[in-house]
Write a protein that holds these residues in place. Structure first.
Motif, PDB file in Angstrom:
ATOM      1  N   ALA A 174     -27.440  24.146 -75.056  1.00 48.67           N
ATOM      2  CA  ALA A 174     -28.480  23.420 -75.784  1.00 48.67           C
ATOM      3  C   ALA A 174     -27.946  22.892 -77.109  1.00 48.67           C
ATOM      4  O   ALA A 174     -28.210  21.741 -77.492  1.00 48.67           O
ATOM      5  N   GLN A 175     -27.169  23.732 -77.818  1.00 43.70           N
ATOM      6  CA  GLN A 175     -26.581  23.300 -79.086  1.00 43.70           C
ATOM      7  C   GLN A 175     -25.594  22.163 -78.859  1.00 43.70           C
ATOM      8  O   GLN A 175     -25.552  21.195 -79.621  1.00 43.70           O
ATOM      9  N   PHE A 176     -24.784  22.281 -77.807  1.00 43.81           N
ATOM     10  CA  PHE A 176     -23.815  21.235 -77.505  1.00 43.81           C
ATOM     11  C   PHE A 176     -24.518  19.903 -77.240  1.00 43.81           C
ATOM     12  O   PHE A 176     -24.090  18.848 -77.730  1.00 43.81           O
ATOM     13  N   ALA A 177     -25.604  19.942 -76.487  1.00 45.19           N
ATOM     14  CA  ALA A 177     -26.354  18.713 -76.181  1.00 45.19           C
ATOM     15  C   ALA A 177     -26.935  18.107 -77.450  1.00 45.19           C
ATOM     16  O   ALA A 177     -26.916  16.882 -77.638  1.00 45.19           O
ATOM     17  N   ARG A 178     -27.449  18.942 -78.340  1.00 38.07           N
ATOM     18  CA  ARG A 178     -27.994  18.433 -79.602  1.00 38.07           C
ATOM     19  C   ARG A 178     -26.901  17.794 -80.452  1.00 38.07           C
ATOM     20  O   ARG A 178     -27.113  16.756 -81.074  1.00 38.07           O
ATOM     21  N   ASP A 179     -25.723  18.411 -80.476  1.00 36.86           N
ATOM     22  CA  ASP A 179     -24.606  17.867 -81.251  1.00 36.86           C
ATOM     23  C   ASP A 179     -24.185  16.503 -80.716  1.00 36.86           C
ATOM     24  O   ASP A 179     -23.932  15.569 -81.490  1.00 36.86           O
ATOM     25  N   VAL A 180     -24.082  16.393 -79.396  1.00 40.08           N
ATOM     26  CA  VAL A 180     -23.678  15.119 -78.796  1.00 40.08           C
ATOM     27  C   VAL A 180     -24.696  14.039 -79.127  1.00 40.08           C
ATOM     28  O   VAL A 180     -24.342  12.913 -79.528  1.00 40.08           O
ATOM     29  N   ASP A 181     -25.965  14.364 -78.984  1.00 34.79           N
ATOM     30  CA  ASP A 181     -27.024  13.390 -79.273  1.00 34.79           C
ATOM     31  C   ASP A 181     -27.004  12.977 -80.739  1.00 34.79           C
ATOM     32  O   ASP A 181     -27.144  11.788 -81.080  1.00 34.79           O
ATOM     33  N   ARG A 182     -26.821  13.948 -81.614  1.00 26.59           N
ATOM     34  CA  ARG A 182     -26.806  13.673 -83.061  1.00 26.59           C
ATOM     35  C   ARG A 182     -25.638  12.771 -83.436  1.00 26.59           C
ATOM     36  O   ARG A 182     -25.808  11.777 -84.151  1.00 26.59           O
ATOM     37  N   LEU A 183     -24.440  13.084 -82.936  1.00 26.65           N
ATOM     38  CA  LEU A 183     -23.270  12.292 -83.309  1.00 26.65           C
ATOM     39  C   LEU A 183     -23.263  10.927 -82.627  1.00 26.65           C
ATOM     40  O   LEU A 183     -22.749   9.949 -83.189  1.00 26.65           O
ATOM     41  N   ASP A 184     -23.829  10.825 -81.434  1.00 23.61           N
ATOM     42  CA  ASP A 184     -23.974   9.509 -80.794  1.00 23.61           C
ATOM     43  C   ASP A 184     -24.835   8.605 -81.665  1.00 23.61           C
ATOM     44  O   ASP A 184     -24.540   7.414 -81.836  1.00 23.61           O
ATOM     45  N   GLY A 185     -25.900   9.193 -82.220  1.00 27.88           N
ATOM     46  CA  GLY A 185     -26.767   8.411 -83.097  1.00 27.88           C
ATOM     47  C   GLY A 185     -26.057   7.971 -84.370  1.00 27.88           C
ATOM     48  O   GLY A 185     -26.265   6.863 -84.866  1.00 27.88           O
ATOM     49  N   VAL A 186     -25.201   8.856 -84.905  1.00 28.89           N
ATOM     50  CA  VAL A 186     -24.437   8.518 -86.114  1.00 28.89           C
ATOM     51  C   VAL A 186     -23.473   7.364 -85.821  1.00 28.89           C
ATOM     52  O   VAL A 186     -23.394   6.385 -86.583  1.00 28.89           O
ATOM     53  N   MET A 187     -22.741   7.454 -84.722  1.00 29.32           N
ATOM     54  CA  MET A 187     -21.769   6.410 -84.384  1.00 29.32           C
ATOM     55  C   MET A 187     -22.465   5.088 -84.052  1.00 29.32           C
ATOM     56  O   MET A 187     -21.910   4.014 -84.292  1.00 29.32           O
ATOM     57  N   ALA A 188     -23.686   5.156 -83.520  1.00 24.49           N
ATOM     58  CA  ALA A 188     -24.439   3.934 -83.214  1.00 24.49           C
ATOM     59  C   ALA A 188     -24.772   3.142 -84.468  1.00 24.49           C
ATOM     60  O   ALA A 188     -25.042   1.936 -84.386  1.00 24.49           O
ATOM     61  N   GLU A 189     -24.734   3.823 -85.618  1.00 23.09           N
ATOM     62  CA  GLU A 189     -25.003   3.134 -86.887  1.00 23.09           C
ATOM     63  C   GLU A 189     -23.716   2.857 -87.653  1.00 23.09           C
ATOM     64  O   GLU A 189     -23.692   2.796 -88.883  1.00 23.09           O
ATOM     65  N   ASP A 190     -22.635   2.699 -86.880  1.00 21.40           N
ATOM     66  CA  ASP A 190     -21.349   2.247 -87.412  1.00 21.40           C
ATOM     67  C   ASP A 190     -20.698   3.253 -88.355  1.00 21.40           C
ATOM     68  O   ASP A 190     -20.093   2.874 -89.358  1.00 21.40           O
ATOM     69  N   TRP A 191     -20.799   4.525 -88.012  1.00 19.08           N
ATOM     70  CA  TRP A 191     -20.061   5.564 -88.734  1.00 19.08           C
ATOM     71  C   TRP A 191     -18.861   5.981 -87.887  1.00 19.08           C
ATOM     72  O   TRP A 191     -18.945   6.067 -86.661  1.00 19.08           O
ATOM     73  N   ARG A 192     -17.752   6.242 -88.558  1.00 13.50           N
ATOM     74  CA  ARG A 192     -16.600   6.849 -87.894  1.00 13.50           C
ATOM     75  C   ARG A 192     -16.781   8.363 -87.930  1.00 13.50           C
ATOM     76  O   ARG A 192     -17.106   8.937 -88.979  1.00 13.50           O
ATOM     77  N   VAL A 193     -16.577   9.015 -86.802  1.00 12.95           N
ATOM     78  CA  VAL A 193     -16.766  10.467 -86.701  1.00 12.95           C
ATOM     79  C   VAL A 193     -15.466  11.111 -86.235  1.00 12.95           C
ATOM     80  O   VAL A 193     -14.917  10.748 -85.194  1.00 12.95           O
ATOM     81  N   ILE A 194     -14.986  12.079 -87.029  1.00  4.06           N
ATOM     82  CA  ILE A 194     -13.800  12.866 -86.685  1.00  4.06           C
ATOM     83  C   ILE A 194     -14.274  14.269 -86.326  1.00  4.06           C
ATOM     84  O   ILE A 194     -14.724  15.024 -87.187  1.00  4.06           O
ATOM     85  N   ARG A 195     -14.187  14.632 -85.042  1.00  3.48           N
ATOM     86  CA  ARG A 195     -14.595  15.970 -84.618  1.00  3.48           C
ATOM     87  C   ARG A 195     -13.373  16.878 -84.604  1.00  3.48           C
ATOM     88  O   ARG A 195     -12.341  16.536 -84.027  1.00  3.48           O
ATOM     89  N   VAL A 196     -13.514  18.038 -85.208  1.00  6.18           N
ATOM     90  CA  VAL A 196     -12.399  18.975 -85.335  1.00  6.18           C
ATOM     91  C   VAL A 196     -12.768  20.280 -84.643  1.00  6.18           C
ATOM     92  O   VAL A 196     -13.806  20.880 -84.938  1.00  6.18           O
ATOM     93  N   LEU A 197     -11.913  20.704 -83.723  1.00  9.76           N
ATOM     94  CA  LEU A 197     -12.070  21.995 -83.059  1.00  9.76           C
ATOM     95  C   LEU A 197     -11.113  23.008 -83.682  1.00  9.76           C
ATOM     96  O   LEU A 197     -10.189  22.627 -84.410  1.00  9.76           O
ATOM     97  N   LYS A 198     -11.336  24.266 -83.388  1.00  9.97           N
ATOM     98  CA  LYS A 198     -10.452  25.313 -83.901  1.00  9.97           C
ATOM     99  C   LYS A 198      -9.008  25.058 -83.484  1.00  9.97           C
ATOM    100  O   LYS A 198      -8.065  25.343 -84.233  1.00  9.97           O
ATOM    101  N   GLU A 199      -8.828  24.478 -82.296  1.00  7.80           N
ATOM    102  CA  GLU A 199      -7.488  24.273 -81.753  1.00  7.80           C
ATOM    103  C   GLU A 199      -6.843  22.974 -82.217  1.00  7.80           C
ATOM    104  O   GLU A 199      -5.669  22.725 -81.934  1.00  7.80           O
ATOM    105  N   THR A 200      -7.578  22.115 -82.903  1.00  9.48           N
ATOM    106  CA  THR A 200      -7.043  20.818 -83.295  1.00  9.48           C
ATOM    107  C   THR A 200      -5.930  20.993 -84.326  1.00  9.48           C
ATOM    108  O   THR A 200      -6.163  21.597 -85.384  1.00  9.48           O
TER     109      THR A 200
END
Length: 302
Positions: free
Chosen positions: A254-280
């Motif tokens: 559920a949290q993962f789905a909310r994150d994807v939806d939230r960041l999709d909305g951010v990128m739709a408004e012309d924001w660059r998004v850098i996602r960082v994982l522990k392994e990155t």
């Protein structure tokens, strides 16, 4: 083989005093049986148990004089402050007194004498040094970045949060104490609204690489989203967002789905998004961020 006498149910195996046990009729021989341990003089716990700092402090508090209080690493653990792994040890317990009282001594105890009148808190019935004083006391015991992360925690997670002015006054009062240089350096890098050690580490990585410093956990000026969106590390001027995804973001569907939806909305408004994982890898984070910032007009020296 004779069966051991069962202990009275009134005695918790998380910790009880020898005095209480004797009042319940427990013999000295039974108190020295191999199924019990003595983490402190006058206290017994179950041998080989999983007693952590909460159980050990509660056990010790049963014999601790009223003028004594938990401090240093022990206070940080009780207060939920984000200590580095090497410092998260249950023993010895750190116990302080106010001068001219003599520091406590004994098995399993690291005693300290402090000056002044530090504010004391009650945490689950235990007397504990306040978070800011604890932060100051940790300066000689942890590294600079760990100290910054602890300061960030005070400003971003404690309820109510402290301010940078609160920390500055505490640092000034520590002049001449061990770790004061590290404490002063940490105070310069502490920021508000930081919610995790990883956010602190990521921010320091970015700034030390010569990239501009992001704002921490601020809301994005979005026009078409139904909900307000807050980012971890934000460049409002360059419409660039750095998001740290902890393990819970991927294991909670559920949290993962909310994150994807939230960041999709951010990128739709012309924001660059850098996602960082522990392994990155750090180098990848910096390369992707620099490319994003340059694409939005940033140049070294801005």
């Amino acid at each position: 083989m004779r069966k051991r006498t069962e202990l009275p149910r009134t005695l918790s195996l998380d910790g009880f005093t020898v005095a209480d046990a004797r009042r319940e009729g427990v013999t000295a021989k039974r108190l020295h049986a191999t199924d019990l341990e003595a983490p402190f003089h006058g206290v017994r716990v179950a041998a080989g148990g999983s007693a952590g700092v909460s159980e050990l402090t509660r056990a010790y508090s049963s014999i601790m004089p009223t003028a004594h209080f938990f401090s240093h690493v022990t206070a940080a653990l009780l207060l939920g402050m984000p200590l580095p792994r090497h410092a998260r040890r249950d023993l010895p317990l750190h116990v302080s007194v106010i001068a001219p009282e003599r520091a406590p001594q004994g098995n399993g105890i690291a005693g300290h004498t402090v000056t002044g009148r530090p504010e004391l808190w009650r945490v689950r019935g235990l007397t504990v040094q306040n978070p800011v004083s604890t932060w100051c006391e940790l300066a000689p015991l942890v590294g600079l970045d760990d100290l910054i992360a602890l300061g960030d925690h005070l400003l971003g997670v404690m309820d109510p949060p402290y301010t940078r002015d609160d920390l500055a006054r505490a640092v000034e009062a520590r002049a001449g104490h061990r770790g004061i240089r590290r404490l002063r350096a940490a105070a310069e890098w502490v920021r508000p609204r930081v919610e995790s050690r990883q956010e602190t580490r990521l921010r320091l990585l970015i700034v030390r690489a010569g990239l501009p410093e992001p704002e921490t956990n601020v809301y994005l000026p979005l026009r078409h989203q139904r909900r307000r969106v807050r980012g971890d590390l934000v460049y409002l001027r360059y419409r660039t967002l750095v998001e740290y995804d902890g393990g819970q973001h991927r294991t909670d569907d559920a949290q993962f789905a909310r994150d994807v939806d939230r960041l999709d909305g951010v990128m739709a408004e012309d924001w660059r998004v850098i996602r960082v994982l522990k392994e990155t890898p750090d180098a990848e984070v910096l390369a992707r961020l620099e490319q994003a910032l340059r694409s939005r007009g940033w140049r070294p020296g801005d």
